[in-house]
Design an enzyme around this catalytic site. Structure first.
Site, PDB file in Angstrom:
ATOM      1  N   THR A  31       0.892  -1.355   0.052  1.00 31.64           N
ATOM      2  CA  THR A  31       0.043   0.124  -0.155  1.00 31.64           C
ATOM      3  C   THR A  31       0.830   1.267  -0.035  1.00 31.64           C
ATOM      4  OG1 THR A  31      -0.216  -0.241   2.311  1.00 31.64           O
ATOM      5  CG2 THR A  31      -1.986  -0.944   1.124  1.00 31.64           C
ATOM      6  N   ARG A  32       2.125   1.145   0.668  1.00 27.85           N
ATOM      7  CA  ARG A  32       2.840   2.707   0.684  1.00 27.85           C
ATOM      8  C   ARG A  32       3.425   2.677  -0.787  1.00 27.85           C
ATOM      9  NH1 ARG A  32       7.185   0.930   4.949  1.00 27.85           N
ATOM     10  NH2 ARG A  32       8.090   2.800   4.308  1.00 27.85           N
ATOM     11  N   MET A  33       3.288   1.804  -1.687  1.00 30.08           N
ATOM     12  CA  MET A  33       3.749   2.062  -3.069  1.00 30.08           C
ATOM     13  C   MET A  33       3.065   3.286  -3.883  1.00 30.08           C
ATOM     14  SD  MET A  33       6.632   0.344  -3.439  1.00 30.08           S
ATOM     15  CE  MET A  33       6.935   0.522  -5.058  1.00 30.08           C
ATOM     16  N   ASN A  88       9.473  -1.082  -0.018  1.00 26.24           N
ATOM     17  CA  ASN A  88       8.297  -1.021   0.553  1.00 26.24           C
ATOM     18  C   ASN A  88       7.721   0.396   0.347  1.00 26.24           C
ATOM     19  OD1 ASN A  88       7.958  -3.588   2.337  1.00 26.24           O
ATOM     20  ND2 ASN A  88       9.730  -2.613   3.157  1.00 26.24           N
TER      21      ASN A  88
END
Length: 245
Positions: A14-16, A224
Site C-alpha cells: 500500500t505504501r507504493m 516498501n
C-alpha cells in the site's frame, strides 16, 4: 540434495501508492520479483513456487513470462509469513529436498549467499545481518553457532531488543521438516499472525539443529515505498557499473 524455491509475493504494498502489485515494480527494467527469481535460479531448483495474493493475475503473468516452469499458488488471506509458506505445501507434496524461502520484494540477496545457506551444517538455516540501525527487525537469539529462536521485535524482551543480529526472513530447511513445523505454529502473538520464524523454536524443541549465515545489510534491502524503490534502482545500477569496471 534437490532444492526448491518458495518466493513470497502476496503483499499489497500500500505504501507504493500504485495499483501495480509491489513485487512487479521495476528495478533496472525488470520486476523486483524477477530479480529474486534470477538469484534463486542459479541453484538450479527442482521447483520454483511463487506465493501470490494481491494482483495475482498480473503476478502470474510476469512469473510465467520469465519462467514457464514456475508455479504460482494463492494466499487468499493475509495471515502471516508462516501461513503464506503453507500455501506451497501441496505443490511440494512428496518433495524431500531443501526449501529456500525468499521474498519478491527483497531483490538483492546474492547467489553466493544462498549457496552458503545450502552448505551450512544444520537442519534449519536462517540468513542474518547486523544493520546500522536494528530498529524493529526480528532478532536472532544465538548460543554460540546455534540459533535458539527468532523473536519478533514487538514480542521481544528489553534484553532481546538490544541484540544486534537481525532476521532477514530468508530460511532454508528440508521440506518435510519445514512443513511439519509450520503445521504446529499458532498465532498467539502480538500481531495475531502465523510466523514463519516460529519454525526455529519448534525445530529446536524437537531436537533439530539451527544456525545462522550472515550477509551484508545491503543484500537484505526490502522495497516498501517509492523512495525505497528509487534507492534500490540506484543501488542496482551502481553494482552493475562496478561489476563491469
Amino acid at each position: 540434495m534437490a532444492v526448491a524455491l518458495i518466493i513470497l509475493a502476496a503483499g499489497k504494498g500500500t505504501r507504493m501508492n500504485s495499483d501495480l502489485p509491489k513485487v512487479l515494480h521495476p528495478i533496472a527494467g525488470a520486476p523486483m520479483l524477477v530479480h529474486a527469481m534470477t538469484a534463486g535460479a542459479t541453484l538450479d531448483p527442482a521447483h520454483t513456487i511463487i506465493v501470490a495474493g494481491h494482483g495475482a493475475e498480473h503476478v502470474s503473468k510476469a512469473v510465467l513470462e520469465h519462467d514457464e516452469t514456475a508455479k504460482v499458488v494463492l494466499q487468499t488471506e493475509q495471515l502471516g509469513t508462516g501461513h503464506a509458506v503453507l500455501q506451497a505445501k501441496e505443490a511440494l507434496a512428496g518433495f524431500e529436498g531443501k526449501v529456500l524461502i525468499l521474498y519478491g520484494d527483497t531483490p538483492f540477496v546474492r547467489p553466493e549467499t544462498l549457496e552458503a545457506m545450502l552448505a551450512a551444517d544444520a537442519d534449519v538455516v536462517v540468513l542474518g545481518f547486523e544493520p546500522a540501525d536494528a530498529g524493529r527487525y526480528g532478532r536472532l537469539v544465538m548460543d554460540g553457532d546455534s540459533l535458539e529462536r527468532i523473536v519478533e521485535f514487538k514480542d521481544a524482551s528489553p534484553i532481546e531488543q538490544r541484540l544486534r543480529l537481525c532476521n532477514s526472513g530468508v530460511i532454508c530447511a528440508p521440506a518435510p521438516l519445514l512443513f511439519e513445523m509450520l503445521d504446529k505454529t499458532g498465532n498467539d502473538n502480538a500481531a495475531g499472525e502465523y510466523y514463519l520464524t516460529d519454525v526455529i523454536g519448534l525445530a529446536r524443541r524437537s531436537g533439530h539443529s539451527a544456525t545462522a549465515v550472515t550477509c551484508d545489510e545491503a543484500e537484505t534491502l526490502g522495497v516498501n515505498s517509492r523512495a525505497e524503490l528509487a534507492a534500490a534502482d540506484a543501488m542496482y545500477q551502481e553494482v552493475a557499473r562496478n561489476t563491469l569496471m
